[in-house]
Design an enzyme around this catalytic site. Structure first.
Site, short mmCIF file in Angstrom:
data_model
loop_
_atom_site.label_atom_id
_atom_site.label_comp_id
_atom_site.label_asym_id
_atom_site.label_seq_id
_atom_site.Cartn_x
_atom_site.Cartn_y
_atom_site.Cartn_z
N ALA A 110 0.86 -1.19 0.00
CA ALA A 110 0.00 0.00 0.00
C ALA A 110 0.89 1.24 0.00
O ALA A 110 2.10 1.15 0.21
CB ALA A 110 -0.90 0.00 1.23
N LYS A 111 0.30 2.37 -0.24
CA LYS A 111 1.02 3.65 -0.12
C LYS A 111 -0.02 4.74 0.05
O LYS A 111 -1.13 4.63 -0.47
CB LYS A 111 1.85 3.90 -1.38
CG LYS A 111 2.93 4.94 -1.21
CD LYS A 111 4.09 4.35 -0.48
CE LYS A 111 5.26 5.31 -0.39
NZ LYS A 111 6.42 4.66 0.22
#
Ligand code: NAD
Length: 421
Positions: A110-111
């Site tokens: 994720a980011k």
């Protein structure tokens, strides 16, 4: 109909897709799984109204992208920077998937990010921004859903505000919702040193396979922060000769070796390595081309490029920063026989100890630093050895082998779980 990938259009995303496509061909990946891996599972865009110190309201744009959840909840950093957009957040989310899978962690990638200039915001404004952003992405984060961590422009205080905001809405303290927290509220011993330490474990293995020792090797380090500073200190303690160090202001060079303890004291007073006595001044770009055995780019991306890769003298490059070598430079270094330990492997110590922090937070049971260090060494060594063996078997470089291993594991997760509904 326009290509659905246009949604995520950016330089970083194009590069990430290029790497995926190349590895997919090598792996003979199922085309349906390949297609699924090209897209993030979900991407949330939020507006974040913040009452500024001058009484006016300013609206910021924030993102949180989950690349895939095949192997577990998602994990990845939160970045505050002016160039944040959907594509620039989606690409590192994808790379986090490969990195977590390669290291054997039960996570997808994720980011997150907020488009802002953090140094232009007061502490109060940053706190309000962080708390409102957390409230807006509340639907998609949680200890078994998605676990943010610090990245560019964010730090342990940001994580403390996020943890507090999330916990307030749950009516109980939830330490496992973020990692990179201060120690007193559930942070992990050894987290700050984890990335630098992981690089040293990777270099230790590389030296072993190349029939060398770290002791007596000449090292150049670009970036003297959390990653480069810690790695330089540990390598120096191992008996390596730290011949060059640079930060954003410039660099210092002494082929006989720099005393890293003295350099740290100088930096604490002067705010930079520049002006360190007993070493010559050199620019932070030229330092990359100085003669050394090991080059450690640990500052920013795209430092080794098509126009300087020919002049790199090191025979081992360990990527502390994310993406310090451009794809053109990668080809040149490979042809010249330089061993490049890719970012997904070299700097993975940070996410490994983040995983330890998450596990400790879920169990409310905290480990000693010596336990963290030995478990980190075990995970880094195992991953390095697997990548090295695969590179030998496939007759390829370490980056391709590392991506092959990461992408293969994620795709296996997809395959075995099937396609819902
Ligand atoms: P940091 O802010 O602590 O340190 C960065 C260092 O780089 C500083 O010494 C700064 O002066 C120097 N620098 C900045 N621009 C430079 C330039 N143009 N030339 C030379 N030096 C320059 O950051 P950090 O946590 O050490 O992270 C460094 C890199 O490693 C980043 O690319 C980051 O994304 C990556 N990374 C960090 C971690 C982590 O756990 N901290 C994990 C994985 C990857």
């Amino acid at each position: 109909m326009t290509d659905p990938r246009a949604e995520f259009e950016s330089d970083l995303y194009r590069t990430a897709i290029g790497q995926l496509d190349q590895v997919a061909t090598r792996l003979n990946l199922d085309p349906d799984i390949h297609e699924r891996l090209r897209f993030p599972r979900r991407a949330l865009v939020v507006s974040i109204p913040v009452r500024m110190d001058n009484g006016k309201t300013e609206v910021f744009i924030g993102y949180r992208v989950h690349h895939n959840t095949a192997l577990g909840p998602t994990k990845g950093g939160l970045r505050y920077a002016p160039d944040v957009n959907l594509g620039e957040v989606t690409a590192p989310a994808m790379l986090m998937s490969w990195k977590c899978a390669l290291m054997g962690l039960p996570y997808g990638g994720a980011k997150g990010g907020v488009r802002c200039v953090p140094r232009d915001l007061s502490r109060t404004e940053l706190e309000h921004l962080t708390r409102r952003y957390t409230a807006e992405i509340m639907l998609v984060i949680g200890p078994d859903l998605d676990i943010p961590a610090p990245d560019l422009g964010t730090d342990e205080t940001t994580m403390a505000w996020m943890m507090d905001t999330y916990s307030m809405t749950q009516g109980r303290t939830v330490p496992g919702v973020v990692t990179g927290k201060p120690l007193i509220i559930g942070g992990s011993a050894g987290r700050r040193e984890a990335t630098g330490r992981g690089i040293v474990y990777a270099l230790y293995q590389a030296a072993r396979f190349l029939g060398q020792e770290l002791r007596g090797r000449t090292v150049v380090v670009q970036g003297f922060g959390n990653v480069g500073g810690v790695a330089a200190r540990l390598l120096w303690r191992e008996g390596a000769i730290i011949a060059g160090v640079a930060d954003f202001k410039g660099g210092v060079w002494n082929p006989n070796g720099i005393d890293v303890g003295q350099l740290e004291r100088h930096v604490a007073e002067a705010g930079s390595v520049v002006g360190f006595p007993g070493a010559d001044a050199v620019s932070n770009v030229d330092i990359l081309e100085r003669p050394c055995d090991i080059l450690l780019p640990a500052a920013i991306g795209s430092q080794i490029r098509g126009d300087n890769a020919e002049r790199i003298k090191a025979n081992v490059v360990a990527e502390g920063a994310n993406g310090p070598t451009t794809p053109e430079a990668d080809v040149i270094l490979r042809e010249r026989g330089v061993t490049v330990i890719p970012d997904v492997l070299a700097n993975a110590g940070g996410v490994v100890v983040s995983y330890f922090e998450w596990v400790q937070g879920l169990q409310y049971y905290f480990w000693r630093e010596s336990e963290i260090t030995s478990r980190l060494q075990e995970v880094m060594t195992r991953a390095f050895n697997r990548v090295w063996a695969l590179a030998q078997k496939e007759g390829t470089d370490l980056r391709t082998a590392a991506l092959m291993e990461g992408i293969r594991r994620v795709s296996e997760g997809y395959k075995i779980r099937g396609l819902y509904p």
